[in-house]
Design a protein around this motif. Structure first.
Motif, PDB file in Angstrom:
ATOM      1  N   PRO A 144       0.831  -1.204   0.000  1.00 34.67           N
ATOM      2  CA  PRO A 144       0.000   0.000   0.000  1.00 34.67           C
ATOM      3  C   PRO A 144       0.868   1.257   0.000  1.00 34.67           C
ATOM      4  O   PRO A 144       2.043   1.210   0.351  1.00 34.67           O
ATOM      5  CB  PRO A 144      -0.802  -0.121   1.299  1.00 34.67           C
ATOM      6  N   SER A 145       0.279   2.363  -0.347  1.00 31.53           N
ATOM      7  CA  SER A 145       1.058   3.575  -0.578  1.00 31.53           C
ATOM      8  C   SER A 145       1.745   4.054   0.696  1.00 31.53           C
ATOM      9  O   SER A 145       1.394   3.653   1.814  1.00 31.53           O
ATOM     10  CB  SER A 145       0.158   4.686  -1.115  1.00 31.53           C
ATOM     11  N   THR A 146       2.697   4.925   0.500  1.00 31.45           N
ATOM     12  CA  THR A 146       3.386   5.543   1.634  1.00 31.45           C
ATOM     13  C   THR A 146       2.401   6.291   2.532  1.00 31.45           C
ATOM     14  O   THR A 146       2.666   6.507   3.711  1.00 31.45           O
ATOM     15  CB  THR A 146       4.472   6.513   1.119  1.00 31.45           C
ATOM     16  N   HIS A 147       1.261   6.648   1.971  1.00 29.63           N
ATOM     17  CA  HIS A 147       0.242   7.363   2.747  1.00 29.63           C
ATOM     18  C   HIS A 147      -0.674   6.420   3.515  1.00 29.63           C
ATOM     19  O   HIS A 147      -1.630   6.869   4.154  1.00 29.63           O
ATOM     20  CB  HIS A 147      -0.587   8.260   1.813  1.00 29.63           C
ATOM     21  N   GLY A 148      -0.403   5.119   3.434  1.00 27.91           N
ATOM     22  CA  GLY A 148      -1.152   4.178   4.254  1.00 27.91           C
ATOM     23  C   GLY A 148      -2.500   3.783   3.697  1.00 27.91           C
ATOM     24  O   GLY A 148      -3.410   3.460   4.466  1.00 27.91           O
ATOM     25  N   VAL A 149      -2.655   3.791   2.369  1.00 25.83           N
ATOM     26  CA  VAL A 149      -3.920   3.380   1.761  1.00 25.83           C
ATOM     27  C   VAL A 149      -3.663   2.415   0.613  1.00 25.83           C
ATOM     28  O   VAL A 149      -2.600   2.430  -0.020  1.00 25.83           O
ATOM     29  CB  VAL A 149      -4.725   4.592   1.233  1.00 25.83           C
ATOM     30  N   PHE A 150      -4.648   1.544   0.370  1.00 25.94           N
ATOM     31  CA  PHE A 150      -4.624   0.670  -0.799  1.00 25.94           C
ATOM     32  C   PHE A 150      -5.178   1.458  -1.985  1.00 25.94           C
ATOM     33  O   PHE A 150      -6.362   1.822  -1.994  1.00 25.94           O
ATOM     34  CB  PHE A 150      -5.495  -0.573  -0.563  1.00 25.94           C
ATOM     35  N   GLU A 151      -4.332   1.721  -2.955  1.00 20.45           N
ATOM     36  CA  GLU A 151      -4.803   2.444  -4.137  1.00 20.45           C
ATOM     37  C   GLU A 151      -5.599   1.493  -5.026  1.00 20.45           C
ATOM     38  O   GLU A 151      -5.132   0.406  -5.356  1.00 20.45           O
ATOM     39  CB  GLU A 151      -3.618   3.054  -4.885  1.00 20.45           C
ATOM     40  N   MET A 152      -6.787   1.917  -5.431  1.00 16.14           N
ATOM     41  CA  MET A 152      -7.721   1.028  -6.119  1.00 16.14           C
ATOM     42  C   MET A 152      -7.276   0.705  -7.543  1.00 16.14           C
ATOM     43  O   MET A 152      -7.670  -0.315  -8.106  1.00 16.14           O
ATOM     44  CB  MET A 152      -9.120   1.666  -6.151  1.00 16.14           C
ATOM     45  N   GLN A 153      -6.447   1.559  -8.153  1.00 23.04           N
ATOM     46  CA  GLN A 153      -6.120   1.396  -9.569  1.00 23.04           C
ATOM     47  C   GLN A 153      -4.697   0.892  -9.793  1.00 23.04           C
ATOM     48  O   GLN A 153      -4.091   1.178 -10.812  1.00 23.04           O
ATOM     49  CB  GLN A 153      -6.331   2.726 -10.297  1.00 23.04           C
ATOM     50  N   VAL A 154      -4.179   0.092  -8.863  1.00 26.95           N
ATOM     51  CA  VAL A 154      -2.797  -0.337  -8.994  1.00 26.95           C
ATOM     52  C   VAL A 154      -2.607  -1.261 -10.209  1.00 26.95           C
ATOM     53  O   VAL A 154      -1.573  -1.204 -10.881  1.00 26.95           O
ATOM     54  CB  VAL A 154      -2.303  -1.011  -7.698  1.00 26.95           C
ATOM     55  N   LYS A 155      -3.581  -2.089 -10.523  1.00 19.02           N
ATOM     56  CA  LYS A 155      -3.449  -2.956 -11.695  1.00 19.02           C
ATOM     57  C   LYS A 155      -3.406  -2.117 -12.971  1.00 19.02           C
ATOM     58  O   LYS A 155      -2.633  -2.407 -13.885  1.00 19.02           O
ATOM     59  CB  LYS A 155      -4.598  -3.965 -11.765  1.00 19.02           C
ATOM     60  N   GLU A 156      -4.217  -1.080 -13.021  1.00 19.83           N
ATOM     61  CA  GLU A 156      -4.210  -0.199 -14.182  1.00 19.83           C
ATOM     62  C   GLU A 156      -2.867   0.520 -14.297  1.00 19.83           C
ATOM     63  O   GLU A 156      -2.348   0.717 -15.415  1.00 19.83           O
ATOM     64  CB  GLU A 156      -5.357   0.820 -14.087  1.00 19.83           C
ATOM     65  N   LEU A 157      -2.328   0.915 -13.162  1.00 19.41           N
ATOM     66  CA  LEU A 157      -1.010   1.570 -13.151  1.00 19.41           C
ATOM     67  C   LEU A 157       0.051   0.648 -13.760  1.00 19.41           C
ATOM     68  O   LEU A 157       0.844   1.071 -14.615  1.00 19.41           O
ATOM     69  CB  LEU A 157      -0.642   1.968 -11.725  1.00 19.41           C
ATOM     70  N   CYS A 158       0.057  -0.602 -13.297  1.00 17.51           N
ATOM     71  CA  CYS A 158       1.057  -1.559 -13.794  1.00 17.51           C
ATOM     72  C   CYS A 158       0.898  -1.775 -15.294  1.00 17.51           C
ATOM     73  O   CYS A 158       1.886  -1.811 -16.053  1.00 17.51           O
ATOM     74  CB  CYS A 158       0.925  -2.889 -13.057  1.00 17.51           C
ATOM     75  N   ALA A 159      -0.345  -1.925 -15.741  1.00 17.94           N
ATOM     76  CA  ALA A 159      -0.605  -2.166 -17.167  1.00 17.94           C
ATOM     77  C   ALA A 159      -0.149  -0.979 -18.010  1.00 17.94           C
ATOM     78  O   ALA A 159       0.388  -1.153 -19.114  1.00 17.94           O
ATOM     79  CB  ALA A 159      -2.088  -2.440 -17.380  1.00 17.94           C
TER      80      ALA A 159
END
Length: 963
Positions: A659-674
């Protein structure tokens, strides 16, 4: 009296017993916490936080949990597969005797091994005093004016010295000259570090080849003293030649030898590096050991790593603090000169205590014995017809054995001894503190021909002179400070160690709620194996067939970590998270080069990233491009897409923390990787927050190509006051060939060279993580992750009316940590986040992570190991502090005279003299509830950081300062 009916035997056996010991939250606690958060079950909570698109679909294929006793027995059987031969290998690793008082009271003592990096000075005075002793010891023995508080290992220290020289000297050359008679692993690590920086390494053997190179152009020179083959070179003339070229002389020196040899600082060295392993730290198949770096005074503000300095506290008393560039990789980011954020504090403390216990005379006596035994060994070998090649030596002899080399080495192994084969034609023999007369005679037997007579030890003993040239014998004093001349009895030493540990806060006293640092239980059963001789006394370059236990441990732990992360391959060589990052980026770089795309050098990094990310990218020669984050702390995908398109043909990778340095699970991480993959880049997922993922989601499954792990966070290796660490690098299938190699350790054919001195890095602490995984099993590991998330959300929910959580998901939840925003209260009260951090000390807590990643905030990570009672105690302290702030806001206390501004309060400040403050002594003491017996008294008041940097002093404080 009615007897209960017998329970089925299966109910009496609980293989998951350790899981309940490790996890502090019980079932009844969980229900209460979920009610506070507003969720019906732990499963519902996790489903509401972790994006369903990345949730694990398959369970981890890790053995089911077993008991502590069963796991120890299993590991003991594995350890027995290691063979303990007598080591004469040397090469920077030596047998040593760890004094029992240090073994039991530091290495095996949670007061020392569970402490965190001393960023909060007031609660770290004990370990910082030990580190100042370490710095003083290194300065005295090397003859240099300043030293840092340890490095990762000798080889990486040499690599850091090379880059320190490059940025410090006037020479504009790009050539670094390295003596061919340096330790092979040092040469290899320096070569790995030099390549992406465009530095050319030129090797030269002593003699005409060396002299010719020194006539040329270069910015620095590295020499070993004594050489890896044992010879002691007179480097005084070389120093003059190097300085005439406006270049720097780096000397890798043996500290024990320096008790007898002229120290490098007396013949003109600019930088001195080495290891302190033989000062009481077992070989442990390569680590952890504290390396050192010392330098000339004019280089001190460029010195990498940590430096402990002396300042004053609010009462005018001497106090220690981390000085200067302590976290420069966070501040300077892509302009950082090093990514080192982990030292080797626990091994450094042991080395310093070894010097304190033995004192200057004791150290010199140990060195003289080693040198005398070496001279006796040489006399005997000469009598047997094997005259050593050199006339000078401290502890190592070199024999030219030609085509008999392997037969002599095999004969030694048949006697359960390891000699070192050097360039196939030579045998090197190294002695150490543990060498006995029987060991000398064993070596003679190896070289004694049929029917020969064994030399007489007694005949050589009288009048034996060490093989140290007269002109290179040390005459200067060292370790003259009282601390090295006082604690020589075991009683005195025991009390000194106890006095220092009493000054500090570690996990054995209280929760350490540091965000991004994961300070969880380091169970005793996990720690027990590290001092087993079968693990502790193995040389890292012993033959592989003698390290079958370590090989099995390595194989199993790598397989389990692959299951936890979803990756295809892992190397355990990196001995810190920073080294894992570095190795991962080298793998990406080498992959692109193998595809003919070496021009791909742009690394995209979100603005919220941990500071080591851009520092590591800089070290592998990548160009850092910063991408924006949105108001919720997530990576701004629109900006990322724009940067990907702008740099598409040069895109090497993106580095994210999840999860991000800000302590949250970013919802679009798969889209980011793609998105990054679409433009030909690879995705690096920083594993700093892996404690929120194990068993719940796997970066290797949702799009990550590379990650490093912090075994000193997620997998229970203790922080040790700021080290040791282990930072394995994990990769997907097509990057496996680009994991780090180690020619000296037999890992050949890799595109990336060694990044650490030993093939398995900090091998001796790997049993800790093995035990953790084996006792937790896949269900226990998953439960640990879920409870860590539960506890963080409980704290966030309990404190929301007092300190709002800065970043959260749409439903108000956080990952495994939460950032408390203290900025709104500063204008009304004048109270800063630092004031709250210092006031927490009065309440008996280490502060959460201060002002990272957002200034004016506290980042809290409770982990899964804390009990509900301890979570509530912390919450109670934070609420009490908020009430104190409200009193300031109401004008009941002045903004410049209140318990937060004067925190922390020492016992002495509360009991002596007139009380000048607007609040009572009792308020200053901050005793909560009935737990008065648990009160922690800080040894010093608030430390003056500015004074410490303006008046830099980094050695033992003279006794007069306390008068």
């Amino acid at each position: 009296m009615l007897m209960q009916s017998a329970r089925p035997l299966g109910e009496l056996e609980n293989p998951c017993e350790f899981v309940a010991r490790h996890i502090g939250i019980e079932a009844t606690d969980e229900k209460l916490m979920l009610d506070v958060i507003g969720e019906s079950s732990r499963r519902a909570l996790i489903d509401s936080i972790v994006p369903r698109s990345i949730a694990r679909k398959n369970a981890m294929n890790i053995p089911a949990a077993t008991t502590e006793a069963a796991a120890l027995a299993e590991l003991k059987a594995m350890a027995a597969k290691n063979q303990l031969f007598k080591s004469f290998i040397g090469q920077g690793y030596h047998g040593t005797h760890t004094p029992g008082v240090i073994l039991r009271n530091i290495l095996e003592n949670p007061a020392w091994y569970t402490a965190y990096t001393p960023y909060q000075a007031e609660i770290s005075q004990g370990r910082m005093e030990a580190l100042v002793n370490f710095q003083t010891m290194v300065c005295d023995l090397t003859g240099m004016p300043i030293a840092n508080a340890s490095m990762l290992d000798e080889a990486t220290a040499a690599a850091e010295a090379m880059t320190l020289a490059k940025r410090s000297v006037k020479s504009k050359s790009n050539i670094f000259v390295v003596a061919g008679d340096c330790h092979p692993q040092t040469i290899e690590v320096v070569q790995t570090r030099a390549k992406p920086l465009g530095i050319e390494i030129r090797l030269a053997n002593s003699g005409p080849e060396w002299d010719e190179l020194l006539k040329g152009d270069y910015f620095g020179v590295l020499a070993q003293y004594p050489c890896t083959s044992g010879r002691i070179d007179d480097l005084r003339a070389d120093a003059d030649k190097v300085h005439a070229k406006q270049a720097a002389l780096v000397v890798a020196a043996d500290l024990l030898a320096l008790t007898l040899l002229v120290p490098p600082g007396e013949f003109g060295a600019d930088i001195v590096v080495g290891t302190t392993q033989r000062f009481g730290m077992p070989m442990g198949a390569g680590g952890p050991h504290a390396a050192y770096m010392a330098c000339k005074d004019e280089l001190k503000r460029s010195l990498p790593g940590r430096l402990v300095g002396v300042s004053v506290d609010s009462h005018g008393n001497p106090a220690y603090r981390l000085a200067l560039q302590t976290r420069e990789q966070h501040i300077r980011r892509e302009k950082a000169t090093s990514n080192i954020c982990t030292a080797q504090v626990l091994p450094a403390v042991i080395a310093s205590m070894y010097a304190v216990y033995h004192g200057p005379q004791g150290l010199k006596r140990i060195a003289q014995r080693v040198a005398s035994y070496t001279a006796i060994l040489a006399r005997g070998l000469e009598q047997l017809g094997h005259k050593p090649r050199q006339d000078s030596a401290f502890d190592t002899l070199s024999l030219h054995t030609g085509d008999q080399t392997e037969s002599f080495a095999a004969r030694a192994r048949s006697m359960r001894a390891n000699l070192r084969v050097y360039y196939r034609e030579y045998i090197l023999i190294s002695l150490d503190e543990t060498t006995t007369r029987d060991d000398i005679e064993l070596v003679w037997k190896v070289f004694m021909g049929e029917g020969g007579a064994l030399p007489s030890f007694d005949a050589f003993e009288k009048g034996i002179e060490p093989m140290i040239p007269t002109q290179l014998r040390r005459t200067s004093a060292f370790l003259t400070h009282p601390v090295f001349n006082t604690h020589h009895s075991e009683t005195g030493m025991l009390r000194y160690i106890r006095a220092l540990s009493d000054k500090d806060l570690a996990l054995d006293r209280s929760m350490i709620p540091l965000g991004s640092c994961t300070m969880k239980l380091n169970a005793t059963s996990e720690m027990i194996p590290i001092t087993w001789p079968e693990f502790a006394n193995i040389h890292p370059f012993a033959p592989r067939d003698q390290q079958q236990g370590y090989a099995e441990l390595d194989e199993q732990l790598r397989a389990w970590l692959c299951q936890a992360t979803g990756y295809a391959g892992i190397s355990l060589q990196p001995n810190a998270g920073s080294q894992g990052e570095y190795a991962g980026l080298l793998a990406i770089k080498a992959f692109h080069e193998s595809k003919g795309q070496g021009h791909r050098n742009v690394c995209l990094i979100p603005s919220s990233a941990h500071g080591t990310n851009p520092a590591s990218a800089q070290m592998v020669g990548m160009q850092v491009v910063v991408t924006a984050c949105d108001d919720n702390g997530n990576v701004d995908l629109a900006d990322l897409q724009a940067k990907c398109e702008q740099h598409s043909d040069k895109l090497a990778c993106v580095m994210i923390t999840y999860p991000s340095t800000h302590g949250v699970f970013e919802m679009q991480v798969k889209e980011l990787c793609a998105l990054v993959h679409k433009h030909g880049g690879r995705v690096y997922v920083d594993g700093a927050n892996m404690n929120a993922l194990v068993g719940v989601a796997a970066p290797g499954e949702f799009g990550g190509d590379v990650s490093h792990l912090n075994l000193h966070k997620t997998f229970c290796i203790p922080h040790g006051g700021g080290g040791p660490g282990v930072g394995p690098v994990c990769v997907v299938e097509d990057l496996v060939p680009f994991l780090p190699g180690h020619e000296a350790g037999g890992i050949t054919g890799r595109a990336v060279g060694a990044i650490s001195a030993a093939p398995l890095g900090n091998a001796a602490v790997l049993p800790i993580s093995w035990m953790y995984c084996r006792m937790m099993g896949p269900e226990g590991l998953t439960q640990a992750t879920e409870v860590a998330i539960l506890s963080a959300n409980y704290i966030s929910a309990r404190l929301k009316d007092h300190y709002p959580t800065l970043y959260a998901s749409a439903n108000g939840h956080v990952a495994h940590e939460c950032i408390l925003d203290l900025r709104p209260m500063k204008e009304a009260s004048g109270v800063s986040a630092e004031d709250v951090a210092k006031r927490l000390i009065d309440y008996g807590f280490h502060a959460p992570t201060l002002s990272f990643p957002v200034a004016g905030t506290l980042m809290v990570e409770p982990t899964e190991s804390e009990t509900l009672d301890e979570l509530d105690r912390f919450i109670g302290a934070m609420i009490a502090i908020r009430e104190e702030i409200r009193r300031i806001e109401r004008g009941e206390w002045p903004q410049d005279d209140n318990p937060l501004k004067h925190a922390p309060h020492t016992a002495a400040s509360l009991i002596k003299g007139e009380w000048p403050h607007a609040y009572s002594r009792e308020v200053g003491a901050a005793v909560l509830g009935e737990k008065r017996h648990a009160k922690y008294w800080p040894p010093v008041g608030r430390v003056d950081n500015v004074y410490g940097d303006r008046n830099l002093f980094c050695a033992c404080v003279p006794m007069s300062a306390y008068e």
